[in-house]
Scaffold this motif. Sequence first.
Motif, PDB file in Angstrom:
ATOM      1  N   ILE A  68      -9.570  -2.760 -15.314  1.00 47.14           N
ATOM      2  CA  ILE A  68      -9.692  -4.164 -15.864  1.00 47.14           C
ATOM      3  C   ILE A  68      -8.616  -4.590 -16.785  1.00 47.14           C
ATOM      4  CG2 ILE A  68     -11.133  -5.662 -17.438  1.00 47.14           C
ATOM      5  CD1 ILE A  68     -13.627  -4.226 -15.922  1.00 47.14           C
ATOM      6  N   LYS A  69      -8.242  -3.807 -17.732  1.00 47.55           N
ATOM      7  CA  LYS A  69      -7.013  -4.142 -18.638  1.00 47.55           C
ATOM      8  C   LYS A  69      -5.796  -4.535 -17.637  1.00 47.55           C
ATOM      9  CE  LYS A  69      -4.050  -2.691 -22.337  1.00 47.55           C
ATOM     10  NZ  LYS A  69      -3.981  -3.933 -22.988  1.00 47.55           N
ATOM     11  N   ALA A  70      -5.547  -3.561 -16.627  1.00 42.51           N
ATOM     12  CA  ALA A  70      -4.391  -3.958 -16.109  1.00 42.51           C
ATOM     13  C   ALA A  70      -4.683  -5.124 -15.201  1.00 42.51           C
ATOM     14  CB  ALA A  70      -4.281  -2.908 -14.725  1.00 42.51           C
ATOM     15  N   VAL A  71      -5.927  -5.832 -14.901  1.00 42.35           N
ATOM     16  CA  VAL A  71      -6.072  -6.913 -14.449  1.00 42.35           C
ATOM     17  C   VAL A  71      -5.504  -8.169 -15.255  1.00 42.35           C
ATOM     18  CG1 VAL A  71      -7.722  -8.724 -13.379  1.00 42.35           C
ATOM     19  CG2 VAL A  71      -7.684  -6.419 -12.671  1.00 42.35           C
ATOM     20  N   PHE A  72      -5.713  -7.976 -16.502  1.00 41.94           N
ATOM     21  CA  PHE A  72      -5.911  -9.181 -17.444  1.00 41.94           C
ATOM     22  C   PHE A  72      -4.394  -8.956 -18.079  1.00 41.94           C
ATOM     23  CE2 PHE A  72     -10.245  -9.580 -16.958  1.00 41.94           C
ATOM     24  CZ  PHE A  72     -10.429 -10.846 -16.755  1.00 41.94           C
ATOM     25  N   ASP A  73      -3.908  -7.674 -18.044  1.00 43.74           N
ATOM     26  CA  ASP A  73      -2.590  -7.386 -18.900  1.00 43.74           C
ATOM     27  C   ASP A  73      -1.683  -6.702 -18.203  1.00 43.74           C
ATOM     28  OD1 ASP A  73      -0.755  -6.990 -21.165  1.00 43.74           O
ATOM     29  OD2 ASP A  73      -2.007  -5.679 -21.949  1.00 43.74           O
ATOM     30  N   PRO A  74      -0.984  -7.022 -16.959  1.00 43.60           N
ATOM     31  CA  PRO A  74      -0.328  -5.823 -16.185  1.00 43.60           C
ATOM     32  C   PRO A  74       0.718  -5.242 -16.756  1.00 43.60           C
ATOM     33  CG  PRO A  74      -0.084  -8.416 -15.597  1.00 43.60           C
ATOM     34  CD  PRO A  74      -1.204  -8.513 -16.392  1.00 43.60           C
ATOM     35  N   ASN A  75       1.260  -6.122 -17.717  1.00 40.60           N
ATOM     36  CA  ASN A  75       2.548  -5.196 -18.233  1.00 40.60           C
ATOM     37  C   ASN A  75       2.231  -4.283 -19.625  1.00 40.60           C
ATOM     38  OD1 ASN A  75       4.703  -5.988 -16.622  1.00 40.60           O
ATOM     39  ND2 ASN A  75       4.495  -8.322 -17.657  1.00 40.60           N
ATOM     40  N   GLY A  76       0.893  -4.500 -19.841  1.00 41.46           N
ATOM     41  CA  GLY A  76       0.184  -3.656 -21.065  1.00 41.46           C
ATOM     42  C   GLY A  76       1.048  -4.073 -22.282  1.00 41.46           C
ATOM     43  N   ILE A  77       0.920  -5.222 -22.704  1.00 38.36           N
ATOM     44  CA  ILE A  77       1.744  -5.630 -23.888  1.00 38.36           C
ATOM     45  C   ILE A  77       0.799  -6.026 -25.090  1.00 38.36           C
ATOM     46  CG2 ILE A  77       3.768  -6.433 -22.823  1.00 38.36           C
ATOM     47  CD1 ILE A  77       2.346  -9.493 -23.301  1.00 38.36           C
ATOM     48  N   MET A  78      -0.808  -6.360 -24.412  1.00 38.76           N
ATOM     49  CA  MET A  78      -1.525  -6.657 -25.441  1.00 38.76           C
ATOM     50  C   MET A  78      -2.410  -5.609 -26.373  1.00 38.76           C
ATOM     51  SD  MET A  78      -1.444  -9.895 -24.730  1.00 38.76           S
ATOM     52  CE  MET A  78      -2.638 -11.111 -25.204  1.00 38.76           C
ATOM     53  N   ASN A  79      -1.948  -5.645 -27.491  1.00 40.49           N
ATOM     54  CA  ASN A  79      -2.701  -4.432 -28.388  1.00 40.49           C
ATOM     55  C   ASN A  79      -2.482  -3.110 -27.620  1.00 40.49           C
ATOM     56  OD1 ASN A  79      -3.283  -3.843 -31.029  1.00 40.49           O
ATOM     57  ND2 ASN A  79      -5.416  -4.541 -30.670  1.00 40.49           N
ATOM     58  N   PRO A  80      -1.608  -2.585 -27.155  1.00 43.46           N
ATOM     59  CA  PRO A  80      -1.451  -1.161 -26.151  1.00 43.46           C
ATOM     60  C   PRO A  80      -1.893  -0.072 -27.315  1.00 43.46           C
ATOM     61  CG  PRO A  80       0.719  -2.016 -26.733  1.00 43.46           C
ATOM     62  CD  PRO A  80      -0.284  -3.188 -27.021  1.00 43.46           C
ATOM     63  N   GLY A  81      -2.618   0.749 -26.646  1.00 45.18           N
ATOM     64  CA  GLY A  81      -2.980   2.071 -27.590  1.00 45.18           C
ATOM     65  C   GLY A  81      -4.108   1.742 -28.356  1.00 45.18           C
ATOM     66  N   LYS A  82      -4.637   0.630 -28.149  1.00 45.01           N
ATOM     67  CA  LYS A  82      -6.073   0.652 -28.770  1.00 45.01           C
ATOM     68  C   LYS A  82      -7.150   0.733 -27.577  1.00 45.01           C
ATOM     69  CE  LYS A  82      -3.234  -0.424 -32.368  1.00 45.01           C
ATOM     70  NZ  LYS A  82      -2.953  -1.737 -32.577  1.00 45.01           N
ATOM     71  N   ILE A  83      -8.285   1.243 -28.297  1.00 46.33           N
ATOM     72  CA  ILE A  83      -9.387   1.698 -27.487  1.00 46.33           C
ATOM     73  C   ILE A  83      -8.995   2.837 -26.694  1.00 46.33           C
ATOM     74  CG2 ILE A  83     -11.123   1.267 -25.636  1.00 46.33           C
ATOM     75  CD1 ILE A  83     -10.814  -1.857 -26.558  1.00 46.33           C
ATOM     76  N   PHE A  84      -8.106   2.824 -25.850  1.00 46.22           N
ATOM     77  CA  PHE A  84      -7.657   3.915 -25.028  1.00 46.22           C
ATOM     78  C   PHE A  84      -6.105   4.005 -24.980  1.00 46.22           C
ATOM     79  CE2 PHE A  84      -9.670   0.753 -22.084  1.00 46.22           C
ATOM     80  CZ  PHE A  84      -8.612   0.171 -21.732  1.00 46.22           C
ATOM     81  N   ALA A  85      -5.317   5.302 -24.659  1.00 45.49           N
ATOM     82  CA  ALA A  85      -4.113   5.396 -24.935  1.00 45.49           C
ATOM     83  C   ALA A  85      -3.443   5.052 -23.639  1.00 45.49           C
ATOM     84  CB  ALA A  85      -3.769   6.916 -24.818  1.00 45.49           C
TER      85      ALA A  85
END
Lengths: 463, 463
Positions: free
Chosen positions: B446-463
Amino acid sequence: MTTPAQIEELKTLVEPGKVLTDADSLETYGKDWTKQYAPAPSAIVFPKTTEQVQAIVRWANQHKIALVPSGGRTGLSAAAVAANGEVVVSFDYMNRIVEFNEYDRTVVCQPGVVTKQLQLFAEEKGLYYPVDFASSGSSQIGGNIGTNAGGIKVIRYGMTRNWVAGLKVVTGTGELLELNRDLIKNATGYDLRQLFIGAEGTLGFVVEATMRLERAPKNLTAMVLGTPDFDSIMPVLHAFQGKLDLTAFEFFSDRCLEKILGRGDVPAPFESRTPFYALLEFEALNEDVANEALATFEHCVEQGWVLDGVMSQSQQQLENLWKLREYISETISHWTPYKNDISVTVGQVPAFLKDIDDIVSANYPDFDVLWYGHIGDGNLHLNILKPEALAKEDFFAKCAVVNKWVFEIVEKYNGSISAEHGVGMTKRDYLQYSRSAAEIAYMKAIKAVFDPNGIMNPGKIFA
Amino acid sequence: MTTPAQIEELKTLVEPGKVLTDADSLETYGKDWTKQYAPAPSAIVFPKTTEQVQAIVRWANQHKIALVPSGGRTGLSAAAVAANGEVVVSFDYMNRIVEFNEYDRTVVCQPGVVTKQLQLFAEEKGLYYPVDFASSGSSQIGGNIGTNAGGIKVIRYGMTRNWVAGLKVVTGTGELLELNRDLIKNATGYDLRQLFIGAEGTLGFVVEATMRLERAPKNLTAMVLGTPDFDSIMPVLHAFQGKLDLTAFEFFSDRCLEKILGRGDVPAPFESRTPFYALLEFEALNEDVANEALATFEHCVEQGWVLDGVMSQSQQQLENLWKLREYISETISHWTPYKNDISVTVGQVPAFLKDIDDIVSANYPDFDVLWYGHIGDGNLHLNILKPEALAKEDFFAKCAVVNKWVFEIVEKYNGSISAEHGVGMTKRDYLQYSRSAAEIAYMKAIKAVFDPNGIMNPGKIFA
């Protein structure tokens, strides 16, 4: 469509006799309360366990067979209609109440538990399940969750969503997820439970739900108030909401009352007739509350917002006043009504209703427009009765035009094209009036995550 | 990390002076209330409009720069810590209350509105914003939504989630979504609003939130009841919940009370001391309710569940009783406590607490274990004070072991490793104790759907 060999394989996944393919069953289990689509499922399967549901979903993935979940089949958006050779998964045999937790006030239910069954179980425990609506005698918990069912007590208790403590779901890949563990507080990432609520079975099937109960309401008391026009209902709502904890705030027009009184089995609330009526309910916990209600009523009369009114003094009178509202849908069903279930924010209701009224009456002055609904939630039920002289097909053709006007006005007011009945197939092609293109694209991407082969209730919500 | 040229480009996206890179700002805006991680952001940017937030996110996508959203920085899970050269997006200048809707009882807030600001605004309107906790004077609405903040009134009012009528969010691609349109009823597919609540900024940033208000509570009255042991608190909760609509049900141990009384500025609730105390609150709407509370109290005394008790007779006394509970966190902070915020279903609390107590006291008999929390929600705050003789490093090393025991017991009871503080970085590596591998995989998808480049608060909740 399925092949005979596939159906034989399906039969091995469940108990003997739990796959039906006779014409009667296909007809019965292939549809809900809507009538636009002819049911045409391939088979009906009745799992009895979570493992069987998982096996069915894996089988469907293997053969790329579409599945339609089926509960009480009381839906009003064709979300549970199987019109394209799908296999219907009925939860009729997963209908046990599994567990009651006294301290948590939660009930673990299989998806086929009927709403009324849960309500009665709660009553036995001295508690209350507050989501209630006309079809509670047939609708099932799984279906309620799939459509996030609302009903007549939302102003106080909210939608079904508020009462789901935890969910077990089988996703479109056959995986079993246990979501939220029935906790009140759980801040461990995305609350996937919420995604499945209101998803109409397009992401996965609910195989177990833990529902919360509440204390039972005490001495429920209803008032019916006659107002000189629709606009007056709003300050009445506001005045009462400022003084009392309302458990309901409904309205209906005099055109609705006329139909109800025409039945002959429901007494009029009071002698005079007024253009609109508000029905409100509260717990008369003590005399202070009842006096507060009466004082507010008097204030509303003084302001000219209310012309006449009545307050229930007994359980019998409470029930009679509720019949004025609850019998409407069934009563008007004889006139082949066009129906629409729409919502806007509460403050916008008068302008919104007027816009629709104006355009319909300007174009179709012979149409009999009946309004009622859950005004405290901004949820209106628009009903148009077919003029006797008009042929059915002509009426429906004109209603298709009305539909478009209504949805355009919904869009103008930033409202919802489906307040509580869901999207299913009936509103699928209008979704863009309430959800942006970006939102719809995100929804589809989320569906692809949980249901990569697109076998879970395809064609519902979006194409 | 960012290059100087990138920072210069960032400056063009916001108003002059709204990008800071001085050491003080980096230190201040790079952290929250946790202390495990050294703040090391590249820059702090202060957008003033939704368009500027969108521009910042697009800029970050273009250069693959990680962003960390920043509110009141009162978080307890390091979800708003920028420890890896991220750019912090502070919402300090998006702090306006935009609109009030009287009939809907909703307030449109920018994300930087401080919780207390909303509470006071509600008060001015004769209404009430019920989500309240120790940091309400600094925490911001955007952060509350990101962590789905809970607090001391959850038993009656639920979490922040219940009060979000609508959200505007900028996703990880810079798209603006307007979610739910502030409607009460809206059955048009997946409720994406729910995904962003509690997502800790990993899917997108809240740029506007419409929050619901409630009628103000009347004549709040508190009781503090002393119990002979922890187990007795449960039947007390049950007895009162069956009779009254509780607005709070908290507990704390006598070890906590001792620390509070040691301050010298809070009076004891009553003369005797008991091992545990329950603090409950309700609206004494009239004499009947107060009498019901007293009768229930007497019943609990007769049953031996309660040894002593007091009921507030004035606002001053109400506030004093609350200080017994609310001052605990701040008071014990001098002892460098190990803290953990965990939950189970309410009925399991006694066994769960005993398991943790037993293992800690068996292994570390010198540890001073303090329990308090929101017992009505199954939410316990475990605190262990550092023995004076023990060096800090040794204490923390031992606490790391305790952590593992605690999470294993959480898993055994199917509970949550983070009841209300979120996951952030502090609990990221323990997520599997509360969420299955399949759930975590779905969250990442789901994160990949909304944040494909992984720039939104990365490393939080899961690595």
